[in-house]
Scaffold this motif. Structure first.
Motif, PDB file in Angstrom:
ATOM      1  N   ASN A   1      26.306 -17.359 -22.166  1.00 50.13           N
ATOM      2  CA  ASN A   1      26.182 -16.657 -23.119  1.00 50.13           C
ATOM      3  C   ASN A   1      26.383 -16.444 -23.998  1.00 50.13           C
ATOM      4  OD1 ASN A   1      28.509 -15.256 -21.830  1.00 50.13           O
ATOM      5  ND2 ASN A   1      27.414 -13.007 -21.517  1.00 50.13           N
TER       6      ASN A   1
ATOM      7  N   THR B   1      21.014 -12.086 -21.367  1.00 50.33           N
ATOM      8  CA  THR B   1      20.481 -14.094 -21.659  1.00 50.33           C
ATOM      9  C   THR B   1      20.500 -14.569 -20.213  1.00 50.33           C
ATOM     10  OG1 THR B   1      23.434 -14.927 -20.698  1.00 50.33           O
ATOM     11  CG2 THR B   1      22.272 -13.936 -23.092  1.00 50.33           C
TER      12      THR B   1
ATOM     13  N   THR C   1      27.579  -6.511 -22.698  1.00 49.55           N
ATOM     14  CA  THR C   1      28.265  -7.463 -21.947  1.00 49.55           C
ATOM     15  C   THR C   1      28.234  -7.312 -20.487  1.00 49.55           C
ATOM     16  OG1 THR C   1      28.141  -9.752 -21.263  1.00 49.55           O
ATOM     17  CG2 THR C   1      29.655  -8.454 -23.063  1.00 49.55           C
TER      18      THR C   1
ATOM     19  N   ARG D   1      15.705 -16.266 -29.295  1.00 47.15           N
ATOM     20  CA  ARG D   1      14.789 -14.283 -29.669  1.00 47.15           C
ATOM     21  C   ARG D   1      15.288 -14.079 -31.251  1.00 47.15           C
ATOM     22  NH1 ARG D   1      17.829 -10.076 -24.834  1.00 47.15           N
ATOM     23  NH2 ARG D   1      19.253 -12.081 -25.174  1.00 47.15           N
TER      24      ARG D   1
END
Ligand code: IMP
Length: 427
Positions: free
Chosen positions: A38, A128, A238, A302
């Motif tokens: 990620n 992600t 996360t 992104r």
């Protein structure tokens, strides 16, 4: 025995890769302790520009040992591609080690990451989609498969069969998807064992030896403190801790051996994915920061959400990590702005507060209280000495230093390794 932890102080993407790459030139060992692919680090050095997701940035320094610690989660196919990419550009990976205790990302982790995000609808985290949440769930749920496990193929097959029975029941029963094949996954991971086996070992003796011989050890963080599952903007976080406490847990270096904790702060803020971000600029200024700073995710591409420097978050981050020094990155991105804002407090339901609320619904309602500071409106990317920075830039930095409560030791003014101003010794 200097052991120095490098920690993202905001929401990730603070430019840790460049700082670790620079510091690793004087380090003997670089160990990554959390997260997986990620993360995305862009490193620009004499060998070119590299985008790394797993391999510690120390890989570029000949003679430096690079370690993926037990706290990292590894997608073997991603790591193999990364190793092959590095080798094809002449980078030696023979001093790379993978902890046998590191958990592996399995095909079902990636699948469940997507299915769970889809099921959440509007409440999706914006992960992600690399399987990070599911693999850490399995780690604490005692269903994980670790790097060392795949080296014993017979035992691995039995272990995988047990886990897959449970995963397939979820896949078919809850999500209405076809089951995964035990044989296919087994064969795929046996191939990874053959390819990665030479790197997988117990890393504790390597670290012990380094400490005994007074070697310099860098502990390379991934993501940022506000994505920490405990202290971040939960659940928009996360699944492993980016904090200094986990630098020890995720590598096996004990806390008494840690000698410096360096917080990496971007001169402004950015965030990818959903979640509260009080200083976000949803206007032309935010767009200008994004375009000037090329703020697009290294891992997912992104566009990053951009905003002013948030001193409330940064002060909190300094406290929970115990930063002994700060590195401010990407100062040059602010070169053209006539005025800059620093968020010094929040307004929450009509009251001014100077802390990060634990309740995320409240954090969503926080409005920034700004202090306006003059911009410097000139190019700082060629400056190498603090005293040569324009007065307005020094004022901006010293106000940040005062607000976060930790001395600035490094300032980055461009993506190249030498575009750095050293202000003080790190340790
Ligand atoms: P996950 O780590 O893929 O589960 O994603 C959880 C959240 O952390 C999402 O908002 C991601 O965008 C964010 N995130 C994960 N890794 C990084 C990173 O390296 N930089 C910035 N954000 C990240």
């Amino acid at each position: 025995m200097p052991a120095i932890a490098i920690i993202g102080a905001q929401w990730g993407d603070e430019g840790k890769g460049k700082i670790v790459d620079r510091l690793s030139q004087k380090a003997d060992v670089v160990v990554r302790y959390s997260g997986g692919d990620n993360a995305g680090h862009t490193v620009v050095n004499k060998r070119g520009e590299f985008k790394l997701h797993l391999t510690p940035s120390g890989i570029f320094t000949p003679g430096t040992t690079s370690i993926l610690g037990n706290g990292v989660v590894i997608n073997p196919s991603v790591l193999i591609k990364e190793i092959e990419g590095l080798n094809s550009r002449g980078i030696d990976t023979s001093r790379l080690y993978i902890s046998d205790r590191a958990h592996l990302i399995m095909p079902y982790h990636v699948l469940f990451d997507g299915l769970e995000e889809e099921a959440k609808g509007d409440a999706a985290i914006g992960t992600t989609l690399k399987g990070i949440g599911p693999v850490y769930c399995d780690k604490v749920g005692r269903l994980g498969i670790r790097a060392g496990d795949i080296l014993d193929k017979a035992a691995f097959k039995k272990q995988l069969a047990g886990v897959l029975k449970y995963k397939n029941a979820l896949l078919t029963g809850v999500f209405g998807k076809p089951p995964l094949s035990l044989e296919d996954i087994y064969q795929e991971y046996c191939g990874y064992a053959d390819r990665l086996g030479k790197y997988i070992c117990d890393i504790i003796p390597i670290l012990e030896e380094a400490i005994k011989n007074n070697k310099v050890i860098l502990m390379e963080g991934a993501q940022g403190s506000m994505l920490d599952p405990d202290f971040g903007t939960y659940p928009f976080v996360t699944s492993s801790s980016p904090l200094s406490g986990n630098a020890c847990l995720g590598s096996g270096i004990n806390p008494s051996q840690l000698t410096a904790v360096i917080g990496i702060f971007k001169a402004y803020c950015s965030r990818v994915g959903a979640g509260p971000f009080p200083t976000e600029l949803k206007d032309a200024t935010g767009d200008l920061i994004r375009e000037t700073g090329h703020e697009y995710g290294t891992t997912t591409g992104r566009p990053r959400r951009c905003g002013w420097f948030d001193a409330v978050v940064s002060r909190f981050s300094t406290k929970i990590n115990g930063f002994t020094g700060a590195a401010i990155t990407r100062l040059d991105i602010l070169d053209t702005f006539p005025k800059l804002n620093i968020c010094t407090a929040y307004k929450l339901d009509g009251k001014v507060i100077d802390y990060v609320p634990g309740n995320t619904a409240a954090m969503f309602r926080c409005e920034p209280v700004y202090e306006e500071i003059d911009g410097w409106q000139c190019n700082v990317s060629d400056i190498r000495k603090y005293e040569d920075l324009p007065l307005a830039a020094r004022r901006y930095l010293s106000r940040i230093e005062e607000l976060i409560g930790c001395p600035i030791k490094l300032i980055s003014v461009g993506k190249h390794a030498d575009q750095t101003i050293e202000v003080g010794k790190l340790h």
